[in-house]
Design a protein around this motif. Structure first.
Motif, PDB file in Angstrom:
ATOM      1  N   GLN A 276      42.502  41.365  60.117  1.00  0.00           N
ATOM      2  CA  GLN A 276      42.504  40.855  58.743  1.00  0.00           C
ATOM      3  C   GLN A 276      43.691  39.932  58.465  1.00  0.00           C
ATOM      4  O   GLN A 276      43.663  39.158  57.514  1.00  0.00           O
ATOM      5  N   PHE A 277      44.726  39.985  59.307  1.00  0.00           N
ATOM      6  CA  PHE A 277      45.908  39.148  59.107  1.00  0.00           C
ATOM      7  C   PHE A 277      45.935  37.908  60.011  1.00  0.00           C
ATOM      8  O   PHE A 277      46.872  37.114  59.931  1.00  0.00           O
ATOM      9  N   TRP A 278      44.953  37.751  60.866  1.00  0.00           N
ATOM     10  CA  TRP A 278      44.974  36.639  61.813  1.00  0.00           C
ATOM     11  C   TRP A 278      45.001  35.277  61.136  1.00  0.00           C
ATOM     12  O   TRP A 278      45.728  34.383  61.551  1.00  0.00           O
ATOM     13  N   GLU A 279      44.198  35.085  60.108  1.00  0.00           N
ATOM     14  CA  GLU A 279      44.103  33.772  59.446  1.00  0.00           C
ATOM     15  C   GLU A 279      45.423  33.360  58.791  1.00  0.00           C
ATOM     16  O   GLU A 279      45.707  32.168  58.682  1.00  0.00           O
ATOM     17  N   THR A 280      46.204  34.325  58.359  1.00  0.00           N
ATOM     18  CA  THR A 280      47.435  34.016  57.622  1.00  0.00           C
ATOM     19  C   THR A 280      48.698  34.174  58.458  1.00  0.00           C
ATOM     20  O   THR A 280      49.800  33.974  57.949  1.00  0.00           O
ATOM     21  N   THR A 281      48.536  34.533  59.735  1.00  0.00           N
ATOM     22  CA  THR A 281      49.688  34.671  60.628  1.00  0.00           C
ATOM     23  C   THR A 281      49.815  33.407  61.468  1.00  0.00           C
ATOM     24  O   THR A 281      48.883  33.032  62.179  1.00  0.00           O
ATOM     25  N   TYR A 282      50.960  32.761  61.358  1.00  0.00           N
ATOM     26  CA  TYR A 282      51.233  31.541  62.120  1.00  0.00           C
ATOM     27  C   TYR A 282      52.330  31.821  63.133  1.00  0.00           C
ATOM     28  O   TYR A 282      53.372  32.378  62.779  1.00  0.00           O
ATOM     29  N   VAL A 283      52.077  31.440  64.381  1.00  0.00           N
ATOM     30  CA  VAL A 283      53.078  31.669  65.421  1.00  0.00           C
ATOM     31  C   VAL A 283      54.268  30.747  65.187  1.00  0.00           C
ATOM     32  O   VAL A 283      54.117  29.619  64.723  1.00  0.00           O
ATOM     33  N   GLN A 284      55.446  31.278  65.491  1.00  0.00           N
ATOM     34  CA  GLN A 284      56.698  30.546  65.328  1.00  0.00           C
ATOM     35  C   GLN A 284      57.409  30.476  66.674  1.00  0.00           C
ATOM     36  O   GLN A 284      57.115  31.242  67.588  1.00  0.00           O
ATOM     37  N   ALA A 285      58.378  29.589  66.778  1.00  0.00           N
ATOM     38  CA  ALA A 285      59.146  29.451  68.006  1.00  0.00           C
ATOM     39  C   ALA A 285      59.722  30.794  68.419  1.00  0.00           C
ATOM     40  O   ALA A 285      60.274  31.519  67.602  1.00  0.00           O
ATOM     41  N   GLY A 286      59.538  31.145  69.687  1.00  0.00           N
ATOM     42  CA  GLY A 286      60.090  32.375  70.230  1.00  0.00           C
ATOM     43  C   GLY A 286      59.189  33.589  70.101  1.00  0.00           C
ATOM     44  O   GLY A 286      59.505  34.650  70.637  1.00  0.00           O
ATOM     45  N   ASP A 287      58.067  33.456  69.386  1.00  0.00           N
ATOM     46  CA  ASP A 287      57.152  34.590  69.248  1.00  0.00           C
ATOM     47  C   ASP A 287      56.583  34.989  70.604  1.00  0.00           C
ATOM     48  O   ASP A 287      56.425  34.160  71.503  1.00  0.00           O
ATOM     49  N   ARG A 288      56.275  36.289  70.711  1.00  0.00           N
ATOM     50  CA  ARG A 288      55.687  36.832  71.934  1.00  0.00           C
ATOM     51  C   ARG A 288      54.380  37.529  71.579  1.00  0.00           C
ATOM     52  O   ARG A 288      54.373  38.403  70.717  1.00  0.00           O
ATOM     53  N   LEU A 289      53.319  37.105  72.240  1.00  0.00           N
ATOM     54  CA  LEU A 289      52.009  37.684  72.007  1.00  0.00           C
ATOM     55  C   LEU A 289      51.452  38.240  73.303  1.00  0.00           C
ATOM     56  O   LEU A 289      51.633  37.640  74.371  1.00  0.00           O
ATOM     57  N   GLU A 290      50.810  39.371  73.190  1.00  0.00           N
ATOM     58  CA  GLU A 290      50.039  39.925  74.291  1.00  0.00           C
ATOM     59  C   GLU A 290      48.601  39.935  73.815  1.00  0.00           C
ATOM     60  O   GLU A 290      48.285  40.525  72.766  1.00  0.00           O
ATOM     61  N   ILE A 291      47.743  39.234  74.521  1.00  0.00           N
ATOM     62  CA  ILE A 291      46.338  39.142  74.157  1.00  0.00           C
ATOM     63  C   ILE A 291      45.539  39.861  75.224  1.00  0.00           C
ATOM     64  O   ILE A 291      45.584  39.499  76.402  1.00  0.00           O
ATOM     65  N   VAL A 292      44.846  40.908  74.800  1.00  0.00           N
ATOM     66  CA  VAL A 292      44.133  41.780  75.733  1.00  0.00           C
ATOM     67  C   VAL A 292      42.644  41.664  75.471  1.00  0.00           C
ATOM     68  O   VAL A 292      42.187  41.800  74.327  1.00  0.00           O
ATOM     69  N   THR A 293      41.884  41.427  76.519  1.00  0.00           N
ATOM     70  CA  THR A 293      40.437  41.332  76.408  1.00  0.00           C
ATOM     71  C   THR A 293      39.839  42.732  76.318  1.00  0.00           C
ATOM     72  O   THR A 293      40.202  43.630  77.087  1.00  0.00           O
ATOM     73  N   ILE A 294      38.935  42.892  75.377  1.00  0.00           N
ATOM     74  CA  ILE A 294      38.237  44.141  75.195  1.00  0.00           C
ATOM     75  C   ILE A 294      37.039  44.169  76.150  1.00  0.00           C
ATOM     76  O   ILE A 294      36.244  43.243  76.169  1.00  0.00           O
ATOM     77  N   VAL A 295      36.963  45.216  76.959  1.00  0.00           N
ATOM     78  CA  VAL A 295      35.891  45.342  77.934  1.00  0.00           C
ATOM     79  C   VAL A 295      35.055  46.566  77.597  1.00  0.00           C
ATOM     80  O   VAL A 295      35.594  47.657  77.427  1.00  0.00           O
ATOM     81  N   GLY A 296      33.758  46.359  77.487  1.00  0.00           N
ATOM     82  CA  GLY A 296      32.865  47.482  77.226  1.00  0.00           C
ATOM     83  C   GLY A 296      32.288  48.013  78.524  1.00  0.00           C
ATOM     84  O   GLY A 296      32.419  47.413  79.574  1.00  0.00           O
ATOM     85  N   GLY A 297      31.686  49.123  78.445  1.00  0.00           N
ATOM     86  CA  GLY A 297      31.051  49.680  79.638  1.00  0.00           C
ATOM     87  C   GLY A 297      30.953  51.179  79.536  1.00  0.00           C
ATOM     88  O   GLY A 297      31.330  51.788  78.560  1.00  0.00           O
ATOM     89  N   GLY A 298      30.474  51.733  80.593  1.00  0.00           N
ATOM     90  CA  GLY A 298      30.304  53.176  80.548  1.00  0.00           C
ATOM     91  C   GLY A 298      30.553  53.837  81.860  1.00  0.00           C
ATOM     92  O   GLY A 298      31.021  53.395  82.811  1.00  0.00           O
TER      93      GLY A 298
END
Length: 73
Positions: free
Chosen positions: A51-73
């Protein structure tokens, strides 16, 4: 003369990325060819709720970890 904003560097999954300007999370995902519906994002050590993605802007020095969601069983 129009002032030129300096480039910013953010780290995504440990890799530095130089951006011309601050981007929102969806804009960053688009730039990196990441489908936003299939990932979870940690922003500077905290899980960033979608819900905060649209209003969050990355700034110099920010660190993000982006993890892919994997489905399965």
């Amino acid at each position: 003369m129009v002032p030129v904003e300096p480039a910013i560097v953010v780290h995504v999954n440990g890799t530095p990325h130089t951006l011309r300007r601050s981007l929102s999370i969806p804009e960053l995902c688009d730039l990196l060819n990441i489908h936003p519906r299939l990932v979870a994002i940690e922003y500077n050590g905290e899980i960033l709720h979608r819900q905060f993605w649209e209003t969050t802007y990355v700034q110099a020095g920010d660190r993000l970890e982006i993890v892919t969601i994997v489905g399965g069983g």
